[in-house]
Design an enzyme around this catalytic site. Structure first.
Site, PDB file in Angstrom:
ATOM      1  N   TYR A   1      -8.527  -3.538  -0.461  1.00 32.80           N
ATOM      2  CA  TYR A   1      -7.090  -3.746  -0.260  1.00 32.80           C
ATOM      3  C   TYR A   1      -6.535  -3.515   1.147  1.00 32.80           C
ATOM      4  O   TYR A   1      -5.810  -4.352   1.660  1.00 32.80           O
ATOM      5  CB  TYR A   1      -6.285  -2.902  -1.254  1.00 32.80           C
ATOM      6  CG  TYR A   1      -6.316  -3.399  -2.680  1.00 32.80           C
ATOM      7  CD1 TYR A   1      -7.188  -4.419  -3.086  1.00 32.80           C
ATOM      8  CD2 TYR A   1      -5.484  -2.847  -3.650  1.00 32.80           C
ATOM      9  CE1 TYR A   1      -7.221  -4.865  -4.385  1.00 32.80           C
ATOM     10  CE2 TYR A   1      -5.514  -3.298  -4.969  1.00 32.80           C
ATOM     11  CZ  TYR A   1      -6.385  -4.297  -5.331  1.00 32.80           C
ATOM     12  OH  TYR A   1      -6.421  -4.740  -6.623  1.00 32.80           O
TER      13      TYR A   1
ATOM     14  N   GLU B   1       3.736 -11.628   8.414  1.00 34.36           N
ATOM     15  CA  GLU B   1       4.396 -11.444   9.710  1.00 34.36           C
ATOM     16  C   GLU B   1       3.391 -11.115  10.799  1.00 34.36           C
ATOM     17  O   GLU B   1       3.450 -11.621  11.914  1.00 34.36           O
ATOM     18  CB  GLU B   1       5.431 -10.307   9.631  1.00 34.36           C
ATOM     19  CG  GLU B   1       6.599 -10.582   8.697  1.00 34.36           C
ATOM     20  CD  GLU B   1       6.350 -10.116   7.273  1.00 34.36           C
ATOM     21  OE1 GLU B   1       5.182 -10.121   6.816  1.00 34.36           O
ATOM     22  OE2 GLU B   1       7.331  -9.753   6.599  1.00 34.36           O
TER      23      GLU B   1
ATOM     24  N   GLU C   1      -5.009 -11.338   1.678  1.00 35.15           N
ATOM     25  CA  GLU C   1      -5.453 -10.099   1.032  1.00 35.15           C
ATOM     26  C   GLU C   1      -6.979 -10.038   0.962  1.00 35.15           C
ATOM     27  O   GLU C   1      -7.671 -11.010   1.290  1.00 35.15           O
ATOM     28  CB  GLU C   1      -4.828 -10.015  -0.372  1.00 35.15           C
ATOM     29  CG  GLU C   1      -3.306  -9.984  -0.298  1.00 35.15           C
ATOM     30  CD  GLU C   1      -2.625  -9.828  -1.653  1.00 35.15           C
ATOM     31  OE1 GLU C   1      -3.303  -9.945  -2.698  1.00 35.15           O
ATOM     32  OE2 GLU C   1      -1.405  -9.586  -1.643  1.00 35.15           O
TER      33      GLU C   1
ATOM     34  N   CYS D   1       7.784  -5.041   6.030  1.00 35.30           N
ATOM     35  CA  CYS D   1       7.358  -3.653   5.810  1.00 35.30           C
ATOM     36  C   CYS D   1       7.402  -2.881   7.133  1.00 35.30           C
ATOM     37  O   CYS D   1       7.513  -3.477   8.214  1.00 35.30           O
ATOM     38  CB  CYS D   1       5.949  -3.618   5.215  1.00 35.30           C
ATOM     39  SG  CYS D   1       4.640  -3.923   6.415  1.00 35.30           S
TER      40      CYS D   1
HETATM   41  N1  THU Z   1       3.573  -8.597   2.400  1.00 29.61           N
HETATM   42  C1  THU Z   1       3.853  -9.419   3.462  1.00 29.61           C
HETATM   43  O1  THU Z   1       3.092 -10.345   3.767  1.00 29.61           O
HETATM   44  N2  THU Z   1       4.961  -9.168   4.175  1.00 29.61           N
HETATM   45  C2  THU Z   1       5.871  -8.196   3.895  1.00 29.61           C
HETATM   46  O2  THU Z   1       6.844  -8.050   4.612  1.00 29.61           O
HETATM   47  C3  THU Z   1       5.676  -7.330   2.741  1.00 29.61           C
HETATM   48  C4  THU Z   1       4.402  -7.485   2.013  1.00 29.61           C
HETATM   49  C5  THU Z   1       2.373  -8.871   1.617  1.00 29.61           C
HETATM   50  C6  THU Z   1       1.290  -7.844   1.714  1.00 29.61           C
HETATM   51  C7  THU Z   1       0.564  -8.060   0.400  1.00 29.61           C
HETATM   52  O3  THU Z   1      -0.357  -9.134   0.557  1.00 29.61           O
HETATM   53  C8  THU Z   1       1.640  -8.502  -0.560  1.00 29.61           C
HETATM   54  O4  THU Z   1       2.720  -8.960   0.255  1.00 29.61           O
HETATM   55  C9  THU Z   1       2.128  -7.432  -1.512  1.00 29.61           C
HETATM   56  O5  THU Z   1       2.519  -6.303  -0.847  1.00 29.61           O
END
Ligand code: THU
Length: 162
Positions: free
Chosen positions: A67, A74, A63, A111
């Site tokens: 943002y 992934e 992160e 996602c």
């Molecule tokens: N995130 C992932 O790394 N993979 C996913 O499939 C969903 C979300 C992360 C993005 C962000 O750093 C945190 O999870 C919260 O959304």
């Protein structure tokens, strides 16, 4: 006008039911999520890829205070794999998750942006990428190809097949 149907076949179980090599891949994802840099969401994700040459590529979400600059686990893993092993097939990906200050009871599913990215690599390599989702209480959900997670993916008309 014809009515058509999209079928989704998936497998549900627990970690100990997986073959040893798949359990190892999941364990890699569990270790990787500890390397997440997720101070803003407290949501740690690990993604581990098995390549055709036997190498395992690990990624975790990264992160940033700005943002949208962050990236999901992934995509960290798959971009690394494609950058460093460009012509090696991706066989499967295990994804695990943990939250710092709340309990997660279900597997989390990638996602939409990650699905689109994963689906394009799958399409290019013309070989299905199995996705193994793992929850903190060791539940497992498996789909045998990314396409199942993203029917009607966006495909570029200019996409070159390798
Ligand atoms: N995130 C992932 O790394 N993979 C996913 O499939 C969903 C979300 C992360 C993005 C962000 O750093 C945190 O999870 C919260 O959304």
């Amino acid at each position: 006008m014809k009515k058509k149907e999209v079928n989704l076949i998936f497998f549900q179980g627990i970690l100990s039911e997986l073959e040893q090599c798949d359990q190892e891949l999941v364990n890699n994802a569990i270790s990787s999520l500890k390397d997440a840099y997720a101070p803003y969401s407290g949501f740690q994700v690990g993604a581990s890829i098995l390549l055709e040459n036997g190498k395992i590529i690990n990624g975790s979400n990264q992160e940033n205070v700005a943002y949208p600059s962050g990236l999901c686990a992934e995509r960290v893993a798959i971009f690394y794999a494609s950058s460093n092993y460009p012509n090696i097939k991706i066989i499967k990906m295990a994804i695990s998750v943990q939250a710092v200050d709340f309990n997660i009871n279900d597997v989390i599913s990638p996602c939409g942006a990650c699905r689109q990215v994963m689906a394009e690599y799958e399409e290019n390599q013309n070989y299905p990428v199995q996705i193994i989702l793992h929850s903190p209480n060791n539940d497992i959900l498996i789909v045998d190809r990314v396409q199942d997670l993203l029917p009607f993916m966006f495909k570029s008309p200019h996409l070159k097949k390798h």
